[in-house]
Every structure is written in C-alpha cells, then in structure tokens.
Design a protein around this motif. Structure first.
Motif, PDB file in Angstrom:
ATOM      1  N   GLU A 144     -19.920  33.630  11.034  1.00 15.13           N
ATOM      2  CA  GLU A 144     -21.128  33.771  11.836  1.00 15.13           C
ATOM      3  C   GLU A 144     -22.246  32.946  11.221  1.00 15.13           C
ATOM      4  O   GLU A 144     -22.453  32.955  10.008  1.00 15.13           O
ATOM      5  CB  GLU A 144     -21.557  35.244  11.897  1.00 15.13           C
ATOM      6  CG  GLU A 144     -22.696  35.509  12.868  1.00 15.13           C
ATOM      7  CD  GLU A 144     -22.258  35.421  14.322  1.00 15.13           C
ATOM      8  OE1 GLU A 144     -23.134  35.202  15.172  1.00 15.13           O
ATOM      9  OE2 GLU A 144     -21.057  35.553  14.605  1.00 15.13           O
TER      10      GLU A 144
ATOM     11  N   TRP B  46     -26.052  35.208  24.200  1.00 14.49           N
ATOM     12  CA  TRP B  46     -26.079  34.461  22.949  1.00 14.49           C
ATOM     13  C   TRP B  46     -26.338  32.999  23.275  1.00 14.49           C
ATOM     14  O   TRP B  46     -25.856  32.483  24.296  1.00 14.49           O
ATOM     15  CB  TRP B  46     -24.729  34.620  22.260  1.00 14.49           C
ATOM     16  CG  TRP B  46     -24.529  33.853  20.986  1.00 14.49           C
ATOM     17  CD1 TRP B  46     -24.919  34.210  19.732  1.00 14.49           C
ATOM     18  CD2 TRP B  46     -23.849  32.598  20.838  1.00 14.49           C
ATOM     19  NE1 TRP B  46     -24.524  33.277  18.813  1.00 14.49           N
ATOM     20  CE2 TRP B  46     -23.861  32.274  19.458  1.00 14.49           C
ATOM     21  CE3 TRP B  46     -23.223  31.722  21.729  1.00 14.49           C
ATOM     22  CZ2 TRP B  46     -23.279  31.108  18.954  1.00 14.49           C
ATOM     23  CZ3 TRP B  46     -22.646  30.558  21.237  1.00 14.49           C
ATOM     24  CH2 TRP B  46     -22.668  30.266  19.866  1.00 14.49           C
ATOM     25  N   CYS B  47     -27.125  32.349  22.443  1.00 16.13           N
ATOM     26  CA  CYS B  47     -27.435  30.943  22.691  1.00 16.13           C
ATOM     27  C   CYS B  47     -27.785  30.273  21.376  1.00 16.13           C
ATOM     28  O   CYS B  47     -28.397  30.896  20.490  1.00 16.13           O
ATOM     29  CB  CYS B  47     -28.617  30.818  23.669  1.00 16.13           C
ATOM     30  SG  CYS B  47     -29.080  29.112  24.056  1.00 16.13           S
ATOM     31  N   THR B  48     -27.423  29.022  21.228  1.00 17.29           N
ATOM     32  CA  THR B  48     -27.829  28.260  20.051  1.00 17.29           C
ATOM     33  C   THR B  48     -27.905  26.782  20.391  1.00 17.29           C
ATOM     34  O   THR B  48     -27.149  26.278  21.229  1.00 17.29           O
ATOM     35  CB  THR B  48     -26.863  28.472  18.873  1.00 17.29           C
ATOM     36  OG1 THR B  48     -27.387  27.815  17.714  1.00 17.29           O
ATOM     37  CG2 THR B  48     -25.489  27.922  19.169  1.00 17.29           C
TER      38      THR B  48
ATOM     39  N   LEU C 296     -18.685  31.458  18.940  1.00 24.15           N
ATOM     40  CA  LEU C 296     -18.569  31.259  20.384  1.00 24.15           C
ATOM     41  C   LEU C 296     -17.254  31.822  20.899  1.00 24.15           C
ATOM     42  O   LEU C 296     -17.218  32.537  21.910  1.00 24.15           O
ATOM     43  CB  LEU C 296     -18.684  29.777  20.708  1.00 24.15           C
ATOM     44  CG  LEU C 296     -18.444  29.373  22.164  1.00 24.15           C
ATOM     45  CD1 LEU C 296     -19.419  30.068  23.106  1.00 24.15           C
ATOM     46  CD2 LEU C 296     -18.538  27.855  22.311  1.00 24.15           C
TER      47      LEU C 296
ATOM     48  N   GLU D 261     -26.449  22.194  23.193  1.00 23.64           N
ATOM     49  CA  GLU D 261     -26.875  23.587  23.355  1.00 23.64           C
ATOM     50  C   GLU D 261     -25.788  24.328  24.121  1.00 23.64           C
ATOM     51  O   GLU D 261     -25.196  23.778  25.060  1.00 23.64           O
ATOM     52  CB  GLU D 261     -28.195  23.666  24.120  1.00 23.64           C
ATOM     53  CG  GLU D 261     -28.789  25.070  24.188  1.00 23.64           C
ATOM     54  CD  GLU D 261     -30.128  25.110  24.914  1.00 23.64           C
ATOM     55  OE1 GLU D 261     -30.971  25.951  24.547  1.00 23.64           O
ATOM     56  OE2 GLU D 261     -30.335  24.314  25.856  1.00 23.64           O
TER      57      GLU D 261
ATOM     58  N   VAL E  57     -20.268  26.847  14.763  1.00 23.46           N
ATOM     59  CA  VAL E  57     -20.449  27.956  15.716  1.00 23.46           C
ATOM     60  C   VAL E  57     -19.198  28.223  16.536  1.00 23.46           C
ATOM     61  O   VAL E  57     -19.180  29.144  17.354  1.00 23.46           O
ATOM     62  CB  VAL E  57     -21.641  27.698  16.674  1.00 23.46           C
ATOM     63  CG1 VAL E  57     -22.925  27.517  15.902  1.00 23.46           C
ATOM     64  CG2 VAL E  57     -21.373  26.514  17.594  1.00 23.46           C
TER      65      VAL E  57
ATOM     66  N   ALA F  92     -30.128  22.957  13.079  1.00 24.69           N
ATOM     67  CA  ALA F  92     -29.140  23.638  13.919  1.00 24.69           C
ATOM     68  C   ALA F  92     -27.741  23.458  13.335  1.00 24.69           C
ATOM     69  O   ALA F  92     -27.452  22.471  12.657  1.00 24.69           O
ATOM     70  CB  ALA F  92     -29.187  23.081  15.344  1.00 24.69           C
TER      71      ALA F  92
ATOM     72  N   ARG G  49     -32.630  28.480  18.344  1.00 25.96           N
ATOM     73  CA  ARG G  49     -32.992  28.381  19.745  1.00 25.96           C
ATOM     74  C   ARG G  49     -34.171  27.446  19.950  1.00 25.96           C
ATOM     75  O   ARG G  49     -34.864  27.076  19.012  1.00 25.96           O
ATOM     76  CB  ARG G  49     -33.319  29.770  20.310  1.00 25.96           C
ATOM     77  CG  ARG G  49     -32.138  30.724  20.269  1.00 25.96           C
ATOM     78  CD  ARG G  49     -32.316  31.846  21.261  1.00 25.96           C
ATOM     79  NE  ARG G  49     -31.232  32.811  21.200  1.00 25.96           N
ATOM     80  CZ  ARG G  49     -31.052  33.770  22.098  1.00 25.96           C
ATOM     81  NH1 ARG G  49     -31.886  33.905  23.110  1.00 25.96           N
ATOM     82  NH2 ARG G  49     -30.040  34.617  21.989  1.00 25.96           N
TER      83      ARG G  49
ATOM     84  N   GLU H 117     -28.316  31.561  14.688  1.00 24.61           N
ATOM     85  CA  GLU H 117     -28.588  30.866  15.936  1.00 24.61           C
ATOM     86  C   GLU H 117     -29.909  30.113  15.808  1.00 24.61           C
ATOM     87  O   GLU H 117     -30.851  30.586  15.197  1.00 24.61           O
ATOM     88  CB  GLU H 117     -28.697  31.860  17.099  1.00 24.61           C
ATOM     89  CG  GLU H 117     -27.464  32.704  17.306  1.00 24.61           C
ATOM     90  CD  GLU H 117     -27.728  33.845  18.268  1.00 24.61           C
ATOM     91  OE1 GLU H 117     -28.612  33.699  19.129  1.00 24.61           O
ATOM     92  OE2 GLU H 117     -27.084  34.893  18.127  1.00 24.61           O
TER      93      GLU H 117
ATOM     94  N   ALA I 123     -24.765  28.393  25.653  1.00 26.84           N
ATOM     95  CA  ALA I 123     -25.190  29.776  25.888  1.00 26.84           C
ATOM     96  C   ALA I 123     -24.064  30.556  26.540  1.00 26.84           C
ATOM     97  O   ALA I 123     -23.267  30.003  27.314  1.00 26.84           O
ATOM     98  CB  ALA I 123     -26.436  29.821  26.782  1.00 26.84           C
TER      99      ALA I 123
END
Length: 283
Positions: free
Chosen positions: A176, A39-41, A75, A23, A71, A65, A181, A179, A25
């Motif tokens: 892109e 932003w978080c994934t 990021l 994870e 990502v 995910a 979460r 995401e 963020a």
C-alpha cells in the motif's frame, strides 16, 4: 460480488507504446449500485504528461506521486472479485492491462461498458445529461468515475455472465502506498538563479508553450540567440511550458545542470538581452 467503476487519465492514446496512465480512480458499488468506497491517485508516468490542457495535471502535481508499479497491488485489491465498469471500457481496459503487464502482473482487464449499455458511442457527459445526472469535472478521473457509477446504477440489472476481476494475490507492487490527489500544494515554478543570456547562447524549448514555438524561435533569433532541438552541455537554458516537466529534454537538462525556465521568465531574459544586442549590432 459488486462492481468497481474505473477511470484513467493518460498522456495520450498509445497504451502499449509510449503513453502512460497519469491518474486512476475506482468507485466501488454493491450489487444494488450503492457506492461503498472510492480511491484515487495521481501516477508518475515517467515521461511528459502529454495534453495537459485536457487533463489539467501539472508535472509539479506528480513530482511525489507513485509509479503505476507502486500502486498496481493497491489497485488490483480494489478491483478483485468485482465486475469492472467504465465508460468506453475499451480505452480504460487497454491502458490498465498494459500498465499491469509492465508492473509484472499478467491480467487482461474486462467488464461492462456504460457507453455500450447506453446503446451507442455517446460521451459520458451526453449520457449523464440524458439520465439527469450531474457529470462533475470532465477529465478528472475521480469525478468521471463517480459520474459513471451514478450512470451505471440507472442501468441495473445488467446482463449476467461477466467475469469479475481476479484476485491476483501477493505480487509486484502490492505494498500500500500513499495516495496523491489533485490539489496538493506545489510551487508554481522550480526556482532558479537569474540567467543572463548573451549573443550566441543556445536555447532549447520543450512542451506546448502558450506562445507558439516558432514565434519563440524567431524572437530568440532576433535577440542573437541560437535555437536548437536538443539539449547538450552547451545549452544555456531550456524553456519549458511546464518547468517541472518530465520530458526527455528536461531530464537531460537536469543531468547537465542546464537551467529550466518558464516562458514568462524567458521573455524577461529576452527583454534584458535585446538592448545590448541591438547596441552591439550598430556600426
């Protein structure tokens, strides 16, 4: 220029070896320390999730995910032109640098560490308590990044001379991606047809089960089953702490069509088997 406060949750501590980010963020701040974006994934690490009792991320949560490579560009875009900030920066930077390298982006992450700025090796929770800041849920990347951002804002202005994260431009993984979460609805188990066990069946265990593994092995042996440490085509069931696990044993089991069952289901299977086994054992 502004700042990018980051936090990662990982499968362990070996950033440049077997462990991976699960994870990540980012909380963006302007030069005055005001939050301007976040932003978080979750990230599919391509392996088991390590200490799930710490980060509380289930294998089911990362089933859909993206990988870090997918990502990496998103990021990097959120870090570009900003000074990276983290609590215990050495840990986060080590993992991010290693993951960027695996994604084909040659960059060493550097920046400011709120733990060092606080004057010692104190935890994020301790630093937040001293500053009167609610820390949020520990070992949640987004909550920890938010808490670190609020803590960092109390430390401004900071020493000059720290280089911002570079603009990497087009490169691997810049597309892109959606995401993913925490909290996304997921089934509690993968589902499987009932498995009837018989004396002599081979059983294998994976993950940190609630009941210690040696206890399960003793129970299995008492019911006439044979415990093994590896999965083969002859394995009857793989008993998993997390049925969605991405462990090597689980991948092999799926390839061979071996059922993966949670330990509660395995307990029921033992209960069903034991009377027949005990009856067969009588002279």
């Amino acid at each position: 220029m502004g700042y990018a406060v980051v936090d990662v949750e990982t499968t362990g501590f070996a950033a440049r070896w077997s462990d991976r980010v699960v994870e990540v963020a980012v909380v963006q701040l302007d030069e005055a320390g005001r939050i301007t974006g976040e932003w978080c994934t979750l990230v599919d690490p391509g392996r088991d999730l390590g200490p799930q009792h710490v980060h509380r991320i289930r294998a089911a949560d990362v089933r859909h995910a993206p990988t870090f490579a997918e990502v990496a560009g998103a990021l990097a875009d959120r870090l570009a032109g900003r000074v990276v900030v983290a609590h215990n920066l050495a840990f986060d930077a080590r993992f991010l640098s290693a993951e960027f390298a695996r994604a084909g982006l040659d960059v060493e992450v550097d920046g400011l560490c709120t733990m060092r700025l606080a004057g010692g090796r104190r935890s994020l929770a301790a630093c937040c308590a001293a500053a009167g800041i609610a820390p949020g849920t520990a070992h949640s990347a987004l909550d920890d990044a938010r808490a670190t951002a609020r803590l960092f804002a109390t430390m401004l202005p900071v020493p000059a001379g720290v280089e911002p994260f570079p603009d990497l431009g087009p490169g691997p993984g810049v597309t892109e991606v959606a995401e993913v979460r925490r909290g996304v609805a997921a089934p509690t188990s993968p589902g499987h047809a009932p498995v009837a066990l018989a004396r002599g069946d081979l059983v294998v265990f994976t993950g940190q089960t609630l009941v210690p593994r040696d206890v399960w092995l003793d129970r299995a042996a008492s019911a006439g089953l044979v415990g093994r440490g590896w999965v083969t085509k002859s394995t009857r069931v793989l008993v998993a702490a997390d049925p969605f696990t991405l462990s090597g044993k689980a991948r092999r089991a799926r390839a061979y069509g071996v059922p993966i069952v949670p330990e509660d289901d395995f307990a029921s299977m033992l209960d069903a088997l034991r009377p027949a086994f005990e009856g067969a054992s009588k002279p």
